[in-house]
Structures are given as C-alpha cells and as structure tokens.
Design a protein around this motif. Structure first.
Motif, mmCIF file in Angstrom:
data_model
loop_
_atom_site.group_PDB
_atom_site.id
_atom_site.type_symbol
_atom_site.label_atom_id
_atom_site.label_comp_id
_atom_site.label_asym_id
_atom_site.label_seq_id
_atom_site.Cartn_x
_atom_site.Cartn_y
_atom_site.Cartn_z
ATOM 1 N N GLY A 29 0.824 -1.207 0.000
ATOM 2 C CA GLY A 29 0.000 0.000 0.000
ATOM 3 C C GLY A 29 0.860 1.260 0.000
ATOM 4 N N TYR A 30 2.135 1.095 -0.248
ATOM 5 C CA TYR A 30 3.126 2.176 -0.374
ATOM 6 C C TYR A 30 3.447 2.879 0.938
ATOM 7 N N GLN A 31 2.681 2.615 1.995
ATOM 8 C CA GLN A 31 2.848 3.414 3.206
ATOM 9 C C GLN A 31 4.276 3.306 3.761
ATOM 10 N N VAL A 37 6.850 4.964 1.325
ATOM 11 C CA VAL A 37 6.860 6.431 1.388
ATOM 12 C C VAL A 37 7.526 6.880 2.689
#
Ligand code: FES
Ligand code: FES
Lengths: 163, 774
Positions: free
Chosen positions: A140-142, A145
């Motif tokens: 979910g890229y969290q 990032v």
C-alpha cells in the motif's frame, strides 16, 4: 549477430556478447547472473527493474544492453557495503516495513536513492508523485513512502499507530 | 510479553536478504541445459479449432518440440476438474465441465493455451509459437454475465444447454418476501462488483527438471504452499508417487489468493519436462498474466433490505450473478456462496434472509480467489444498503449501523456459521473519533468555499479467516546447540512468517529469534500434512500448530530436565528459557544438548527434540473493523483525492503490529484500487481490452493517502493464540468507505451510487448529468 559490450557494473568491469535486441535487464539477469533486478511487466510501467546508469535511475527493461556500452551501472546488489551492511535507504525500508514480498523492492530502493539524490527535503506528496513509475502490490506504499521520507525529510514522517 | 515475543513490532528477519537483491524467485533459478517454453494462446474468445499445423513452428531455429492436446491425450493426461459441489433447492447437483490442459477442439477465451513450444532460448520459443498455424471457425462470444443469461446468448457448453450450471439458493424466498412486504422501509441497490486481476508483481513462472537417475521431477514455481500442487500434478497428471515430485517455492512475489491453484501452464511445463527427460523453463510476460491468471470478483448483485420504523432490519434479499469465465476454476463458484456466504449479512442481524446465486459461464478467463474471495463483495453490498437505509429512514449513517450490529456472541449467522466475538460499535466509535467525524460538516463547508466537493464515508465489515482446510502441519526441531528450526506447512510470500514464527518460538521456548530458522516452500522438507497459506490462515493454523509443537517440546524437555536435575517432573517449572526445580536450574540449551544424548535421558525415551503437530482448528475466526474515508473532488475534472483514511481493525491478538498494520495498508490499497482504478475489461466480443499496466489501472503511491490505523482488539475465543486473520480486512473496508465518501460528496448533485471503479470520468459525468437541465 552478436555485439560486444563493456560496462562497469557495481564497480567491476564486465564484458559480454549480446544480441542487438538484448535488453539491459536481460544482460544483467541472464548473462551476468545478477538476479536482484526484477522484471514485472513488458510496458515500462512497474519499475521492478530500476537501476542506476551514470547515477540516474533508469528502467533497465527499457534500455538496450548495447546502449550501456562504457557506462557505469549500479544495481541493487551494489548498494550494500561489501560486508553486507545495508545502505541507509535499505535500512530505512527495513525500519519502516517498506517491503513484504520483496519483488518490487530492488526497484523501489534504487528509486528511493535517486529521489534522495535529486530532491532532498521533498515532502510526502512529492515522494508519492515521484513513485509514479513504481508499482507495489503488497505494501500500500505506506512503508515505502515513510522509508524514503525518513531519509530525505525525517520531520515529514507521520506518526505510527502501533498500539 | 518479552522483548521479542508476541505483540512486539520486531523488524523483519527476511528483509536484509531481500533488500540486498538476494531473494530467490522462480525466474532467478536456472538449470544447465534447460529449454525455454512459450505458449501459443488463442486469439479468439470462442472458436472451433479446425486444424493445428505445428510444422512451421517445429522447423523454426532452436525449436526442440511442439506439443498440443493430441500429445497429452496420447499420454493419458486428464483434464482439470473444479472441486466445488453445489446443488439447487431440489437437490439437483451443479453441472461441471472439465478443462483440458491445452485446448481440445474449441477455444473458449482469449489467451487459452493451445500449444506449448520448447526451444533453446526464450526468444526462439516465443518466435516459434507465433509460427504455429491454427485454423479456426469463430463462434459468437459473450463476456458479461447478464448478457450470457439472454435467451439468444451464445452457449459455451452445449451439454448444459444454457450458461447457468446451477441456481443455488439458501432457502425458498417466500418467508423473506412476506417480511419484506410488511417492512416500514425498503431500500434496494444494484451493484456491479468489477472484475479484477490479482497482479502480484512477480509474473507466473515455472521451471521443471526431470532427473532420470532419481526418477524425480523438481518443479520451481511461485505458489502459496506447494503440497496441494505437488499432490495434484504428481498423482493426477503425471501418474507419479507424490514424493517423486518436489515443488519449490522459495521466494514468491506476492500471492493474494491466485497462487494456490494448479494452473494448466504448470501442468504443461511439468509434463513437457518429464516427456523430454530434461528441464523446461517458462516465464509469463505481464500480458500473459492478464490473460491467464485467474481473475477476481465480477459479480452483479441486486439486493433489497426491509427495515422497521425504528430502522432495524427485518428482511434481506440478495440475488447474485457471478461470472465464472469459460471453465470452472478450482474454487470458482465458491466465491459468493462459501466466500461471501460465510459472513453475510456481515456485521448485522437479519431475521429473514434469502440468498440466490447463479454462476454464469462466459468467454473469459476463469474467476477464482482474490484477496477476500467473496467477502469484499458481501461487505460492499451490505454497506451500500446501510447507506441507503440511512437515507430512507432519515437516521445518520452511523446510527442505522449501530441499531443493526450483532451484539451477542457467539452469534449464529443465517447461513449457519458461528461468529465467536466482536465489538462492532466500539470499533466504529474509535474510527469515528479518530477521523473527527462529528466535525466533518465544517470541513465540507470550508472545502466548498475553495470550490471543492468534500465527503466522508464509513464502512463496517467482517471477514472470515482460516477457513476451508481445517488442518495445518507444523514441525519444530531443536538441535543439540539449542537452535530451532521451524518446518512450516504454511507459506509466506510477503507475510513475514520468518519473523512472526520466530517471535512465537521466542515466546514459547525462550530462544532468541536470531537462533530460529524457518524452512518453507520445499516439499522435500516441509511437513507432509502441509496445506499452505490462503484465507489469512497462517496466524491461526500455522501459529496454532507451532504453539502445540512447542508445547510438546517443552513437555519432553521437562522430562529431560527433571532427569538431569534428579527432580520429579511435576516439580519442574519452565520459564523464560530456564527449567527450575527447587533450588536447581538448567537452561533450555543444556536440556536440548542432553535430549539428543542417549546417555543423558530417562530410560525408554527416544533421543531428540523434534516435534510436530497436525493442528486441527475448532472454528474459523472473524476479523472485523471499521474504516472511515474522507475525499475531496475537483468538480472540473472529477478527480477524487483521499484526504484522510482511518482504519480500525479487530485482528484479535496482534502477534507483530508492524506486520499486521502492513497487511492492513496493503489490503486498503487493493480495496482502493478496486474502488478507484482497477477494471479487467472484456469488450462485448470477448477481447480483453485491459491487458497491460497501461490499460489496467493499478493503484499507485499518489492514489493512496497515509492510512491512520489502530486496533480494536477482541481476542478470538476459538483458537489458542486468540488471533484473527489480517490479510483481507483492508480489501473489505476500503471499497465501501471510499464509495460512501464519494456519494456523500456528491449528495447535493442527487448521486446515490457510483459503480467501481469510480474513475474521474465517471465522477465528472455524475456531476454533470445532475447539473444538466432536465
Ligand atoms: S520491468 Fe516493468 S518497468 Fe521494467
Ligand atoms: S513488496 Fe510485494 S510488490 Fe512490493
């Protein structure tokens, strides 16, 4: 018809015979046996194959091996120290749980290093936009990032809820 | 809880290797002398095969062999079955077709395998595959389930005579119709639950190598646990003993439910390797994965809910069509009925319930399990109904939910499943508070002043985890130095089992996580009764088996410790790695060393400290949660932006919060992907229009917002660790939370629903249709 290419990969001079159509990622994976760089698509969309060519992030599925003649290539295998100590970006991915299956990870880490080089101090929105060319299906890229932010702009990392 | 035990956010053990590029995925493995395979695939959605001429392909440079169904038939390779058994209310069983490994006489979807070509290089194999000459007589095709019901629709299976193999219902609809007719309020929704491509980042691949000396085939392939595939391919298709096939799935680039199945390509590659007595490698390109990976979702749901004057549900009726594709995949028709049916009516009490499902054949690739497998569809449907119920009754959206939540546990659902625990209202309150729900109208007003449309959505959901296969096989071996090896039947392809299982070993045996090694994904060494990972089952099934194995280890080690300390076994206590009896003590490592030494153990005891457990679950577990999503829309372009996302999850006892949150974030991204951009689109003629990442929208970093996550922990009462699965929650919560927020943002434009994916174009049209003069 084969052509000879000589390039510097992770600090080592490497020479190989390639076909004109051989992609740089094929040279790395199939001929040089460096399988850390991955292939996730056929249309330059996923970024699993990102490496650095002359210090710039490049999708190695979208460059011919012959175009790498005389160039300096760094792959994921060339990032950690010789004794295995992780590069700060790799360490940040570990700290922030920026990987699950690990398939997108080499490309993500190489992209993260590139972002850090070009855009120190970048904010979260910028980091997300910069990852436009890298797909991750797991995280979910969290964590990705957060990991990149923790290197380029530590103050911008949002608080975690681990309660 | 210790420093490394249950509940600690331990960083992952698997990371350094993967971060250095040292992962070993299937395509990273090569065998000397291997040939490369390429598949010739049908360009037609529906056609009779008049003839196949492999000669031009056979004559191409580097080509070693071309095989078609004629070769498989000559060797007696059977077709692929569907495992699902269903019947209609009269007891008539579902009609089931078999799927040939390579097309026999007719192709039924674009991308169906017709021939396999072996050549010296991958490029040669692919080029030769293009030279294969196949003559077709095209037939009319149908791609969507509603069109396939029409009286004049093309029929895929003449022996069936229609495209509907069964009309399944839970019961006769009469009592529900009566309750519905008497309801004070009735609301209806019609939902198209879009077809998705699971798309793990590692494309499907396989490498099979036949060792004539050992009479054994090794198959490297990305799976979610190789035992079932091993049994299938060895016994059914190759007529080998199960152990004559070794399946290795070391690192696997994501699964999401689509890697549990025995794909025809795996069978073809394995069979070809055995046939030529050598090694054959195949790697799909991304477009092939779009054509041939089993897709997910693709349901059309019509539902009606009746409520009394207090806003309490009195009746619920759901009519579902599920698009099966051309064949029936292993689990295909299970999705709505066992997948969704295990939880329907989700978090709510429905006194009367009617459920009707028609699976439908179409000229598309099969559908099967994808993250959530029927539960995201069910939750989406119920949450859209709840938002509609709020409109109809005039109650706030959270209030109508609150009035209908299940509050007494254990709770038996209308379909007979028993939910052990949950605190749905508490989870919703936490989520609303964290999302500042009560002050939302101020933000809406502020956004309006900036020319933006702002909305908020709330979605409660429930999941069912650990289901179907009721056992898992785990083994724990402690060596004489006190180091531990876990032989795992379940399989990690991103879930971090190496870390979590080490934490559990640390919790139960007191051994440092760095001294625990995980062995998985190799049928030569993983336990015999291994099932694998799917349905978020590893925490309960793998964890439960691991706990029981560790308990057996402690029981035996206690006898050894008693013997060493010359104490009564009953007097020995084991705590944080030390055995104590009165004033004497001995460490776990010392006991482990003694346990392997026949001279230092009690008489009659077998040396060693090596225990396993075929763990049998008591029941499934029911993860649940409440997500709140806040969006802003640019009315000029229709582009939505997620400005806030709050996820409160009840995953039972949390073994590692870092990893559980990671599962939630990933699930939310896949849920938002479905809601915002993803759509596997076949045109009316059955051509797959979205077959690359340029045409199929994948959620990217900029679509997502930072997810604020928290836990509403209610320990599961029916498994020894109190865990509930975490993998599928996000995919259940995100679609209704996002669509609910969009609809809320557009409420002044008269919008009550937008089908997924809610692309900017759809949103823009919804705004402008409403604005258009009547
Ligand atoms: S492999 Fe997908 S962008 Fe290079
Ligand atoms: S970690 Fe699996 S695709 Fe990114």
């Amino acid at each position: 018809m084969k052509t000879k290419v000589t390039l510097n990969v992770n600090g080592q001079e490497r020479t190989a015979e390639v076909e004109p159509r051989t992609l740089l990622v094929e040279l790395l994976r199939d001929q040089l046996g460096m399988t850390g760089t991955h292939v996730g698509c056929d249309t330059t969309q996923c970024g699993c194959c990102v490496i650095h060519v002359d210090d710039k992030a490049v999708k190695s599925c979208t460059m011919l091996a012959v175009q790498a003649q005389g160039k300096k290539v760094v792959t994921i295998e060339g990032l950690a120290a010789a004794d295995g100590t992780l590069h700060p970006m790799q360490e940040a991915f570990r700290d922030h749980h920026g990987l699950q299956c690990g398939f997108c990870t080499p490309g993500m880490v190489m992209m993260g290093v590139d972002i850090a080089r070009r855009l120190p101090g970048a904010d979260e929105k910028t980091v997300r936009e910069q990852l436009e060319g890298n797909i991750c299906r797991c995280t979910g890229y969290q964590g990705i990032v957060e990991a990149i932010l923790s290197v380029v702009n530590p103050g911008a990392v949002k608080e975690h809820h681990h309660a | 809880m210790g420093q490394f035990g249950i509940g600690q956010p331990l960083r992952r053990k698997e990371d350094p290797r993967l971060l250095r590029g040292e992962g070993r995925y299937t395509d990273d493995v090569n065998v000397d002398g291997q040939l490369w395979a390429a598949f010739y695939r049908s360009p037609h959605p529906h056609a009779d095969i008049l003839s196949i001429d492999p000669a031009p392909a056979r004559a191409a440079p580097g080509v070693a062999a071309v095989f078609t169904i004629a070769d498989l038939d000559a060797d007696g390779v059977p077709d692929m079955p569907c495992e699902v058994e269903l019947s209609d209310l009269s007891g008539r069983p579902m009609w089931k077709p078999m799927r040939p490994i390579l097309a026999r006489g007719r192709v039924r979807f674009v991308g169906e395998c017709v021939a396999i070509v072996l050549a010296a290089t991958q490029a040669q194999a692919r080029e030769a595959a293009e030279l294969l000459k196949v003559e077709y007589a095209p037939l009319p095709a149908v791609a969507d389930s509603e069109s396939a019901l029409a009286a004049d629709a093309p029929v895929l299976w003449e022996a069936l005579g229609s495209n509907v193999p069964v009309h399944w219902q839970n019961q006769d609809s009469a009592p529900v119709d009566a309750a519905m007719a008497a309801a004070a309020h009735r609301v209806r929704v019609r939902i198209v639950n879009n077809r998705l491509v699971p798309s793990p980042m590692e494309p499907k691949a396989a490498l099979a190598a036949w060792d004539a000396q050992a009479a054994k085939l090794t198959l490297w392939a990305p799976t979610q646990g190789g035992r079932r595939i091993q049994a299938n391919i060895a016994k059914r298709y190759l007529r080998l003993e199960q152990d004559q096939l070794r399946v290795i799935s070391q690192d696997v680039g994501g699964g999401f439910g689509m890697r549990g199945q025995t794909y025809p390509e795996f069978v073809a590659v394995a069979w070809a390797a055995k046939q030529i007595g050598g090694a054959v490698k195949w790697r799909a390109d991304r477009t092939e994965t779009f054509f041939s990976d089993y897709h997910g979702r693709d349901q059309v749901n019509e539902a009606e809910m009746g409520l009394d004057s207090d806003g309490r549900m009195v009746a619920l009726k759901i009519v579902t069509l599920v698009n099966l594709g051309a064949y029936m995949a292993e689990n295909g028709p299970r999705m709505p009925i066992e997948g969704g049916g295990r939880i329907i009516p989700c978090c709510y009490h429905a006194p009367q319930f009617h459920f009707s499902v028609k699976p439908v054949f179409t000229n598309t690739v099969s559908t099967d399990t994808y993250r959530g497998a029927g539960r995201p569809e069910a939750n989406f449907l119920m949450e859209r109904l709840m938002d509609e119920a709020a409109r109809a009754t005039g109650l706030p959206r959270e209030e109508v939910r609150r009035r209908n939540y299940i509050t007494q546990f254990p709770y038996r659902t209308p379909m007979g499943y028993v939910i052990d625990s949950g605190e749905f209202a508490r989870g919703m309150d936490d989520a609303l508070r964290m999302a500042e729900w009560s002050t939302f109208e101020e933000r809406r007003t502020e956004a309006r002043a900036r020319g933006r449309l702002r909305g908020i959505g709330v979605a409660a959901f429930i999941e069912a985890a650990g289901g179907r296969a009721p056992t898992e096989d785990m083994r724990v071996r402690v060596d004489a130095e006190g180091a531990v090896t876990v032989f795992s039947g379940s399989h990690a392809h991103g879930q971090g089992h190496d870390t979590v299982f080490s934490q559990l070993v640390n919790e139960f045996l007191g051994v440092d996580p760095d001294r625990v090694r995980l062995v998985q994904g190799d049928t030569d060494v993983t336990p015999r009764g291994s099932i694998g990972t799917f349905g978020s089952r590893s925490s309960m099934m793998g964890g439960g088996g691991l706990k029981a194995s560790c308990e057996k280890i402690v029981a035996k080690a206690t006898l050894v410790a008693a013997h060493l300390m010359q104490a009564e076994p009953a007097a020995v206590r084991f705590e944080t790695g030390v055995f104590r009896a009165g004033a004497s003590e001995t460490t776990f490592s010392e006991v482990a060393a003694a346990a392997w030494d026949a001279r230092r153990i009690p008489e009659g005891m077998t040396p060693g400290l090596d225990e396993s457990c075929l763990f049998q679950r008591e029941a499934e577990n029911f993860p649940n949660g409440c997500h709140v999503c806040e969006v802003e829309i640019d009315p000029d372009t229709g582009t939505p932006e997620i400005v806030r996302y709050v996820a409160i999850d009840d995953c039972g006892v949390v073994l590692n919060p870092l990893i559980v949150h990671g599962q939630v974030y990933g699930g939310v991204a896949q849920g938002l992907g479905q809601a915002m951009v993803e759509n596997a689109l076949y045109d009316a003629d059955g051509q797959l229009v979205s077959a690359t990442y340029m045409d199929y929208g994948m959620p990217r970093a900029h679509h997502m917002a930072h997810v604020e996550a928290g836990f509403n922990t209610t320990p599961c009462r029916t498994n020894p660790l109190g865990v509930k699965g975490a993998g599928e929650a996000g995919a259940c919560g995100a679609p209704p939370a996002f669509i609910g927020a969009l609809v809320d943002a557009l409420r002044d434009h008269g919008v009550t629903h937008i089908d997924m994916p809610a692309t900017p174009e759809k949103i823009w049209r919804a705004i402008n249709r409403a604005n258009a003069p009547a």
